[in-house]
Design a protein around this motif. Structure first.
Motif, PDB file in Angstrom:
ATOM      1  N   THR A 199     -31.511 -62.197 -11.960  1.00  0.00           N
ATOM      2  CA  THR A 199     -32.437 -62.618 -13.010  1.00  0.00           C
ATOM      3  C   THR A 199     -32.443 -64.127 -13.201  1.00  0.00           C
ATOM      4  N   ARG A 200     -31.681 -64.864 -12.393  1.00  0.00           N
ATOM      5  CA  ARG A 200     -31.675 -66.317 -12.551  1.00  0.00           C
ATOM      6  C   ARG A 200     -33.019 -66.912 -12.136  1.00  0.00           C
ATOM      7  N   PHE A 201     -33.556 -66.415 -11.015  1.00  0.00           N
ATOM      8  CA  PHE A 201     -34.867 -66.851 -10.541  1.00  0.00           C
ATOM      9  C   PHE A 201     -35.735 -65.609 -10.362  1.00  0.00           C
ATOM     10  N   PRO A 202     -36.213 -65.032 -11.465  1.00  0.00           N
ATOM     11  CA  PRO A 202     -36.926 -63.757 -11.367  1.00  0.00           C
ATOM     12  C   PRO A 202     -38.298 -63.921 -10.722  1.00  0.00           C
ATOM     13  N   HIS A 203     -38.717 -62.888 -10.024  1.00  0.00           N
ATOM     14  CA  HIS A 203     -40.017 -62.866  -9.373  1.00  0.00           C
ATOM     15  C   HIS A 203     -40.858 -61.763  -9.988  1.00  0.00           C
ATOM     16  N   GLY A 204     -41.927 -62.128 -10.671  1.00  0.00           N
ATOM     17  CA  GLY A 204     -42.848 -61.144 -11.219  1.00  0.00           C
ATOM     18  C   GLY A 204     -43.829 -60.709 -10.145  1.00  0.00           C
ATOM     19  N   VAL A 205     -43.769 -59.437  -9.745  1.00  0.00           N
ATOM     20  CA  VAL A 205     -44.624 -58.905  -8.692  1.00  0.00           C
ATOM     21  C   VAL A 205     -45.958 -58.513  -9.321  1.00  0.00           C
ATOM     22  N   ALA A 206     -47.053 -59.128  -8.856  1.00  0.00           N
ATOM     23  CA  ALA A 206     -48.387 -58.884  -9.412  1.00  0.00           C
ATOM     24  C   ALA A 206     -49.089 -57.800  -8.603  1.00  0.00           C
ATOM     25  N   ILE A 207     -49.453 -56.706  -9.269  1.00  0.00           N
ATOM     26  CA  ILE A 207     -50.049 -55.536  -8.615  1.00  0.00           C
ATOM     27  C   ILE A 207     -51.436 -55.279  -9.212  1.00  0.00           C
ATOM     28  N   THR A 208     -52.447 -55.163  -8.356  1.00  0.00           N
ATOM     29  CA  THR A 208     -53.795 -54.855  -8.836  1.00  0.00           C
ATOM     30  C   THR A 208     -53.960 -53.355  -9.075  1.00  0.00           C
ATOM     31  N   HIS A 209     -55.057 -53.012  -9.791  1.00  0.00           N
ATOM     32  CA  HIS A 209     -55.378 -51.595  -9.989  1.00  0.00           C
ATOM     33  C   HIS A 209     -55.587 -50.904  -8.644  1.00  0.00           C
ATOM     34  N   HIS A 210     -56.324 -51.554  -7.734  1.00  0.00           N
ATOM     35  CA  HIS A 210     -56.575 -50.943  -6.431  1.00  0.00           C
ATOM     36  C   HIS A 210     -55.275 -50.690  -5.683  1.00  0.00           C
ATOM     37  N   ALA A 211     -54.380 -51.682  -5.671  1.00  0.00           N
ATOM     38  CA  ALA A 211     -53.107 -51.534  -4.961  1.00  0.00           C
ATOM     39  C   ALA A 211     -52.293 -50.389  -5.556  1.00  0.00           C
ATOM     40  N   LEU A 212     -52.224 -50.350  -6.885  1.00  0.00           N
ATOM     41  CA  LEU A 212     -51.454 -49.304  -7.560  1.00  0.00           C
ATOM     42  C   LEU A 212     -52.008 -47.925  -7.223  1.00  0.00           C
ATOM     43  N   LEU A 213     -53.302 -47.742  -7.398  1.00  0.00           N
ATOM     44  CA  LEU A 213     -53.878 -46.417  -7.216  1.00  0.00           C
ATOM     45  C   LEU A 213     -53.845 -45.987  -5.758  1.00  0.00           C
ATOM     46  N   ASN A 214     -53.941 -46.939  -4.830  1.00  0.00           N
ATOM     47  CA  ASN A 214     -53.778 -46.585  -3.425  1.00  0.00           C
ATOM     48  C   ASN A 214     -52.387 -46.030  -3.166  1.00  0.00           C
ATOM     49  N   ASN A 215     -51.359 -46.665  -3.754  1.00  0.00           N
ATOM     50  CA  ASN A 215     -49.994 -46.185  -3.546  1.00  0.00           C
ATOM     51  C   ASN A 215     -49.768 -44.850  -4.233  1.00  0.00           C
ATOM     52  N   LEU A 216     -50.374 -44.658  -5.407  1.00  0.00           N
ATOM     53  CA  LEU A 216     -50.220 -43.388  -6.113  1.00  0.00           C
ATOM     54  C   LEU A 216     -50.928 -42.261  -5.374  1.00  0.00           C
ATOM     55  N   THR A 217     -52.038 -42.563  -4.720  1.00  0.00           N
ATOM     56  CA  THR A 217     -52.680 -41.574  -3.847  1.00  0.00           C
ATOM     57  C   THR A 217     -51.741 -41.197  -2.708  1.00  0.00           C
ATOM     58  N   ALA A 218     -51.090 -42.211  -2.145  1.00  0.00           N
ATOM     59  CA  ALA A 218     -50.143 -41.966  -1.051  1.00  0.00           C
ATOM     60  C   ALA A 218     -48.995 -41.068  -1.499  1.00  0.00           C
ATOM     61  N   HIS A 219     -48.551 -41.210  -2.776  1.00  0.00           N
ATOM     62  CA  HIS A 219     -47.502 -40.324  -3.293  1.00  0.00           C
ATOM     63  C   HIS A 219     -47.964 -38.872  -3.223  1.00  0.00           C
ATOM     64  N   ALA A 220     -49.178 -38.614  -3.703  1.00  0.00           N
ATOM     65  CA  ALA A 220     -49.676 -37.245  -3.783  1.00  0.00           C
ATOM     66  C   ALA A 220     -49.798 -36.618  -2.401  1.00  0.00           C
ATOM     67  N   TYR A 221     -50.318 -37.385  -1.443  1.00  0.00           N
ATOM     68  CA  TYR A 221     -50.453 -36.858  -0.077  1.00  0.00           C
ATOM     69  C   TYR A 221     -49.076 -36.732   0.580  1.00  0.00           C
ATOM     70  N   GLY A 222     -48.222 -37.728   0.383  1.00  0.00           N
ATOM     71  CA  GLY A 222     -46.909 -37.690   1.021  1.00  0.00           C
ATOM     72  C   GLY A 222     -46.046 -36.550   0.532  1.00  0.00           C
ATOM     73  N   MET A 223     -46.147 -36.223  -0.754  1.00  0.00           N
ATOM     74  CA  MET A 223     -45.343 -35.129  -1.317  1.00  0.00           C
ATOM     75  C   MET A 223     -46.071 -33.793  -1.294  1.00  0.00           C
ATOM     76  N   GLN A 224     -47.334 -33.824  -0.831  1.00  0.00           N
ATOM     77  CA  GLN A 224     -48.137 -32.604  -0.721  1.00  0.00           C
ATOM     78  C   GLN A 224     -48.154 -31.833  -2.043  1.00  0.00           C
ATOM     79  N   LEU A 225     -48.607 -32.517  -3.097  1.00  0.00           N
ATOM     80  CA  LEU A 225     -48.622 -31.936  -4.438  1.00  0.00           C
ATOM     81  C   LEU A 225     -49.390 -30.625  -4.491  1.00  0.00           C
ATOM     82  N   VAL A 226     -48.843 -29.681  -5.255  1.00  0.00           N
ATOM     83  CA  VAL A 226     -49.512 -28.401  -5.478  1.00  0.00           C
ATOM     84  C   VAL A 226     -49.557 -28.124  -6.982  1.00  0.00           C
ATOM     85  N   ALA A 227     -50.308 -27.094  -7.362  1.00  0.00           N
ATOM     86  CA  ALA A 227     -50.583 -26.833  -8.777  1.00  0.00           C
ATOM     87  C   ALA A 227     -49.323 -26.581  -9.591  1.00  0.00           C
TER      88      ALA A 227
END
Length: 589
Positions: free
Chosen positions: A201-229
């Motif tokens: 935390t001495r030289f912290p780096h704030g990672v900036a994430i866009t809506h598109h980047a976030l939702l693309n990764n969250l889509t990848a979660h659903a496909y990667g884990m093969q979500l079911v009902a």
């Protein structure tokens, strides 16, 4: 005749107990295919699922439907706009696992500003250390305000004052009127949030994430884990860490998954309550943990207790593992202890990711479990073994295949791509990469090159699967030979009386200018003679693994520093040791 005495009415009967949000829902599931995070919550709110908060014993204290979260968040967004918050302003929020934080996070998103989750205090370092950590991160992201839970009002106010920003506890903010005003409309290229990594935390780096980047990764979660009902998420991971925030809070919203939460500090006190929650879930459980979480549970259960007497883990479909090096010996121990309760080794889901890629880079295909390759030491060190040393092998865990839309390459130091099974730097490229580090172009340029991210991790590819060897920055290089600190630490952990987290290995420079490994070991013995014996035993153990004489220091228990996610911080341990803030026991030579 029954006489009712005033004041003795059954209050529990008057107050209905909360009912958990359902696992299944008639709302058609969408795999995070939204333009913005706000739009994802708007859709989830039309169904019945939601977030469920439990106390330390696993008792449900609040069921929070996505519809209720959406209404509270929009009201919070209007309060923030009324308080002067504008699009692109930063709003720092102490990330307690609670309905209040969830509403504040999404309220900030609805206001067009950038939420910045910040850590809760840990048991290490004390009050002053926590206030300083907040001050440094606040100075990095320059928020308009810091919002904190009422119980942290004094520390939060002190940190805000030191950073020159407004501090307010969220109970006060929620009492303000929410005027009828129009909230700004975000687009997918806008920044959704800033995420601070859990390292130094001495030289912290704030990672900036866009809506598109976030939702693309969250889509990848659903496909990667093969979500079911029938899938339901159970989590104790902190919301100020990328795996907890993105994987176990934002992903369930965007993919419409009901989730049950224990607070991280409650898991630390009663880790088996996590398994109790999983046992009570009638559907399929999805639950992630770093290796140490599985280790704690396997150690905590009594050897006299049959796991099946308390737990039913037969419906645990995906037992995710990530956020630190995956140790196959710990995973096997967990299987040995909990197979009796129906846990299947095939449920393990190794994965690899980092905040700079939003979260997920690779996920193991479900049901493949943990697959291990034995890699000869010379391939890891780059130096041929001497004739006087036997061949040694290290178990490297398969972390799955690159997620949807993610590309992975292994490269040489000069950037040249390496062939299969050659160890080098892992680079990745895809729509979910960060924009960069907030207000730190030099650090951004150092790791983002032509649309590719230098992860700083070492690994190799084999048949399309990703294998992680270790962090490049942690590597100890002595006499041209590479030594992974994990190898040294694991070797010491095999000695009686030590466990994961007791040991930190790193390189130091001797007075003669040579690099040598130093090994700090937390020692619980108070007897000087026993300490001397242990030090020699550790020295011999490390010599057998590395072929070198190392500096071995015994230190008091609970001395080694942790990151905000609970992992050992070797870099901080090294700095504290060199500065004299970690004081080893004074032992005879």
């Amino acid at each position: 005749m029954t006489v009712e005495v005033a004041g003795t009415r059954d209050l529990e009967a008057e107050t209905p107990k909360p009912v958990a949000t359902p696992t299944e829902d008639s709302l058609p599931r969408r795999f995070a295919d939204f333009e913005t995070l706000g739009a994802a919550l708007d859709y989830a709110a039309t169904g019945q699922r939601g977030l469920n908060f439990h106390d330390a014993r696993g008792t449900l204290t609040r069921a929070y439907r996505f519809a209720e979260l959406r209404d509270d968040a929009q009201a919070m967004g209007r309060r923030l706009v009324a308080a002067g918050i504008k699009p692109q302003d930063r709003v720092a929020i102490v990330a307690e696992t609670s309905a209040e934080f969830a509403a504040l996070f999404f309220g900030t998103v609805y206001a067009g500003a950038w939420p910045v989750p910040l850590p809760l205090p840990t048991s290490f370092g004390g009050r002053d250390s926590y206030v300083e950590q907040l001050r440094v991160q606040l100075s990095s992201c320059a928020p308009v305000m810091l919002i904190y839970p009422p119980e942290l009002a004094q520390m939060g106010a002190d940190a805000a004052r030191a950073a020159g920003t407004e501090g307010i506890d969220w109970a006060e903010l929620m009492q303000r009127p929410a005027p009828a005003l129009t909230l700004p409309r975000a687009n997918g290229d806008d920044i959704a949030y800033l995420q601070y990594s859990s390292g130094s935390t001495r030289f912290p780096h704030g990672v900036a994430i866009t809506h598109h980047a976030l939702l693309n990764n969250l889509t990848a979660h659903a496909y990667g884990m093969q979500l079911v009902a029938k899938d339901r998420c159970i989590s104790w991971l902190p919301w100020y860490h990328d795996m907890g925030l993105v994987g176990c809070f934002l992903s369930p919203v965007a993919n419409q998954v009901s989730t049950d939460y224990l607070k991280t500090e409650d898991f630390a006190r009663r880790p088996l309550a996590w398994l109790d929650l999983i046992s009570r879930n009638p559907g399929n459980s999805i639950s992630y943990s770093p290796t140490f979480g599985y280790d704690i549970c396997a150690r905590r259960i009594s050897s006299q207790t049959k796991a099946s007497d308390r737990f039913d883990l037969s419906r645990w479909r995906l037992a995710g593992n990530g956020a630190d090096m995956i140790r196959p010996d710990v995973m096997q121990c967990f299987v040995d202890v909990f197979a009796d309760a129906g846990f299947k080794a095939s449920a393990f889901l190794p994965s690899y990711g980092l905040a700079e890629a939003t979260l997920a880079v690779s996920i193991m295909p479900p049901a493949e479990g943990i697959r291990v390759e034995l890699v000869e030491e010379t391939q890891l060190s780059g130096v041929a073994a001497g004739e006087d040393r036997p061949q040694r092998y290290r178990a490297i865990v398969n972390c799955g295949k690159p997620v949807k839309d993610m590309k992975v390459e292994i490269r040489e130091e000069d950037g040249r791509p390496l062939p299969e099974r050659a160890i080098g730097k892992l680079w990745c490229s895809g729509p979910s990469l960060m924009v960069g580090y907030f207000r730190d172009q030099a650090a951004t340029d150092a790791c983002l090159v032509d649309g590719w991210l230098d992860t700083g991790d070492m690994g190799y590819l084999s048949d399309g699967y990703v294998y992680i060897v270790g962090r490049a920055k942690d590597m100890i290089i002595v006499n041209g030979r590479n030594h992974w600190p994990q190898d040294i630490e694991w070797a010491v952990e095999q000695l009686p009386g030590f466990k994961a987290g007791d040991i930190a290995a790193f390189a130091i420079t001797t007075p003669g200018g040579e690099e040598t490994p130093a090994v700090l070991v937390q020692c619980r013995s108070s007897d000087d003679a026993e300490r001397v014996r242990l030090r020699e035993e550790i020295r011999e153990r490390v010599r057998s693994v590395t072929g070198m004489n190392c500096v071995i220091e015994l230190i008091p228990p609970r001395t080694l520093p942790r990151t905000s996610s609970g992992k050992l911080s070797r870099a901080k341990a090294r700095n504290l040791y060199l500065s004299g803030d970690i004081k080893p026991y004074d032992l005879a030579a």
